[in-house]
Design a protein around this motif. Structure first.
Motif, mmCIF file in Angstrom:
data_model
loop_
_atom_site.group_PDB
_atom_site.id
_atom_site.type_symbol
_atom_site.label_atom_id
_atom_site.label_comp_id
_atom_site.label_asym_id
_atom_site.label_seq_id
_atom_site.Cartn_x
_atom_site.Cartn_y
_atom_site.Cartn_z
ATOM 1 N N GLY A 107 0.832 -1.204 0.000
ATOM 2 C CA GLY A 107 0.000 0.000 0.000
ATOM 3 C C GLY A 107 0.864 1.249 0.000
ATOM 4 N N PRO A 108 0.360 2.351 -0.566
ATOM 5 C CA PRO A 108 1.138 3.601 -0.579
ATOM 6 C C PRO A 108 1.442 4.071 0.848
ATOM 7 C CG PRO A 108 -0.795 3.750 -2.014
ATOM 8 C CD PRO A 108 -0.932 2.501 -1.224
ATOM 9 N N ALA A 109 2.712 4.267 1.157
ATOM 10 C CA ALA A 109 3.137 4.625 2.513
ATOM 11 C C ALA A 109 2.467 5.891 3.014
ATOM 12 C CB ALA A 109 4.655 4.772 2.553
ATOM 13 N N ASP A 110 2.338 6.894 2.154
ATOM 14 C CA ASP A 110 1.741 8.155 2.620
ATOM 15 C C ASP A 110 0.274 7.979 3.002
ATOM 16 O OD1 ASP A 110 1.189 7.738 -0.105
ATOM 17 O OD2 ASP A 110 1.125 9.872 -0.556
ATOM 18 N N GLU A 111 -0.456 7.129 2.279
ATOM 19 C CA GLU A 111 -1.866 6.884 2.605
ATOM 20 C C GLU A 111 -2.000 6.086 3.897
ATOM 21 O OE1 GLU A 111 -4.021 5.140 -0.649
ATOM 22 O OE2 GLU A 111 -3.281 6.660 -2.064
ATOM 23 N N VAL A 112 -1.168 5.073 4.054
ATOM 24 C CA VAL A 112 -1.210 4.247 5.259
ATOM 25 C C VAL A 112 -0.845 5.097 6.478
ATOM 26 C CG1 VAL A 112 -0.174 2.250 6.416
ATOM 27 C CG2 VAL A 112 -0.699 2.131 3.990
ATOM 28 N N ALA A 113 0.221 5.886 6.364
ATOM 29 C CA ALA A 113 0.659 6.735 7.474
ATOM 30 C C ALA A 113 -0.420 7.755 7.833
ATOM 31 C CB ALA A 113 1.961 7.444 7.116
ATOM 32 N N ALA A 114 -1.049 8.351 6.848
ATOM 33 C CA ALA A 114 -2.114 9.328 7.121
ATOM 34 C C ALA A 114 -3.276 8.660 7.849
ATOM 35 C CB ALA A 114 -2.588 9.970 5.818
ATOM 36 N N ARG A 115 -3.610 7.453 7.454
ATOM 37 C CA ARG A 115 -4.699 6.713 8.111
ATOM 38 C C ARG A 115 -4.346 6.436 9.576
ATOM 39 N NH1 ARG A 115 -5.274 3.044 4.245
ATOM 40 N NH2 ARG A 115 -4.191 1.379 5.327
ATOM 41 N N TRP A 116 -3.109 6.026 9.836
ATOM 42 C CA TRP A 116 -2.690 5.746 11.213
ATOM 43 C C TRP A 116 -2.645 7.020 12.043
ATOM 44 C CZ3 TRP A 116 1.924 2.363 9.362
ATOM 45 C CH2 TRP A 116 1.480 1.078 9.051
ATOM 46 N N ARG A 117 -2.142 8.099 11.467
ATOM 47 C CA ARG A 117 -2.080 9.359 12.217
ATOM 48 C C ARG A 117 -3.486 9.864 12.534
ATOM 49 N NH1 ARG A 117 2.873 13.304 10.715
ATOM 50 N NH2 ARG A 117 1.762 14.502 12.279
ATOM 51 N N GLN A 118 -4.424 9.610 11.648
ATOM 52 C CA GLN A 118 -5.814 10.006 11.882
ATOM 53 C C GLN A 118 -6.473 9.127 12.938
ATOM 54 O OE1 GLN A 118 -7.287 12.670 10.543
ATOM 55 N NE2 GLN A 118 -9.187 12.287 11.636
ATOM 56 N N ALA A 119 -6.167 7.840 12.919
ATOM 57 C CA ALA A 119 -6.811 6.879 13.820
ATOM 58 C C ALA A 119 -6.305 6.970 15.256
ATOM 59 C CB ALA A 119 -6.597 5.458 13.297
ATOM 60 N N HIS A 120 -5.089 7.454 15.447
ATOM 61 C CA HIS A 120 -4.486 7.470 16.786
ATOM 62 C C HIS A 120 -4.071 8.882 17.163
ATOM 63 C CE1 HIS A 120 -4.510 3.138 16.620
ATOM 64 N NE2 HIS A 120 -3.940 3.210 15.429
ATOM 65 N N ARG A 121 -4.424 9.262 18.381
ATOM 66 C CA ARG A 121 -4.070 10.589 18.905
ATOM 67 C C ARG A 121 -3.097 10.507 20.072
ATOM 68 N NH1 ARG A 121 -5.024 13.442 14.794
ATOM 69 N NH2 ARG A 121 -7.183 13.612 14.156
ATOM 70 N N HIS A 122 -3.106 9.375 20.773
ATOM 71 C CA HIS A 122 -2.281 9.194 21.965
ATOM 72 C C HIS A 122 -1.784 7.759 22.011
ATOM 73 C CE1 HIS A 122 -3.735 13.021 23.536
ATOM 74 N NE2 HIS A 122 -4.946 12.627 23.203
ATOM 75 N N GLY A 123 -0.762 7.551 22.814
ATOM 76 C CA GLY A 123 -0.262 6.201 23.033
ATOM 77 C C GLY A 123 0.808 5.802 22.042
#
Length: 181
Positions: A107-123
Motif C-alpha cells: 500500500g502507498p506509505a503516505d496513505e497508510v501513514a495518514a490513516r494511522w495518524r488520523q486513527a491514533h491521537r495518543h499512546g
C-alpha cells in the motif's frame, strides 16, 4: 490534646492519599503522547521462500521487542500480511492484550501513514514492515527523510513522536542483538 483515635487517623490518611493520587498525572495511553515504533520484521527462516516464518534468532528478536515495549502505553500493533511480520509483532501485542492488525505491504506509505495518524491521537503504535517499506513508512509518518535499510539490517527501531501540534520528530535506536553486516 488527646491523640486521635486510630480509625479517625486511618480515615484522614486515606483521604489525604486519595486527594494526592487524584492530582497525579495519569500514565495511561489516553494521555501519553503519540509515538509510532516502526521496525522491520525479525530474522526469517528458510522454511518457505514466499512467506517464511521467523528463525530462532528472529523469535529472540521479537521477544526482545516485546521486552523493550513492555511498559509502553501500546494502543495498536500493525503488521503486513506476511507471517514474519505478524510473528514479529505478536509477542508485543500479546503482552498488551491487543490484536495484530494487518495492513497491505504494498500500500502507498503516505496513505497508510495518514490513516494511522488520523486513527491514533495518543499512546504508542507498533508498526512492523519490511526492509523495502519501513524507510518509506517512517518518512511518511514523520514527514522527514530517512536512510534506506539494508536487507541484512534487523535491529533498527525508529521512534516517530508526534506532539500536540502535529509536529513529528524521528529518533533511530537499536534493539535486540546487533544485526550482522
Amino acid at each position: 490534646m488527646s491523640p486521635m483515635p486510630l480509625p479517625r487517623v486511618l480515615a484522614v490518611l486515606l483521604a489525604s492519599l486519595a486527594s494526592a493520587c487524584s492530582t497525579m498525572p495519569a500514565r495511561d495511553a489516553a494521555t501519553a503522547p503519540l509515538t509510532f515504533v516502526v521496525v522491520r520484521h525479525a530474522e526469517k527462516a528458510t522454511d518457505d521462500p514466499e512467506n517464511p516464518s521467523l528463525s530462532a534468532a528472529g523469535q529472540a528478536r521479537a521477544d526482545a521487542l516485546a521486552a523493550r515495549l513492555h511498559d509502553a502505553p501500546l494502543v495498536a500493533a500493525y503488521a503486513t500480511e506476511f507471517r514474519r511480520t505478524q510473528q514479529t509483532a505478536q509477542p508485543t501485542a500479546n503482552a498488551h492484550r491487543l490484536p495484530v492488525e494487518p495492513y497491505y505491504a504494498r500500500g502507498p506509505a503516505d496513505e497508510v501513514a495518514a490513516r494511522w495518524r488520523q486513527a491514533h491521537r495518543h499512546g504508542t503504535v507498533l508498526v512492523v514492515g519490511h526492509s523495502n517499506t519501513v524507510p518509506d513508512l517512517v518518512a511518511a509518518l514523520c514527514e522527514c527523510t530517512t536512510a534506506p535499510m539494508d536487507d541484512r539490517e534487523y535491529d533498527r527501531l525508529s521512534l516517530v513522536r508526534i506532539d500536540g501540534d502535529g509536529r513529528a520528530t524521528l529518533e533511530v535506536q537499536r534493539y535486540g542483538a546487533p544485526s550482522t553486516p
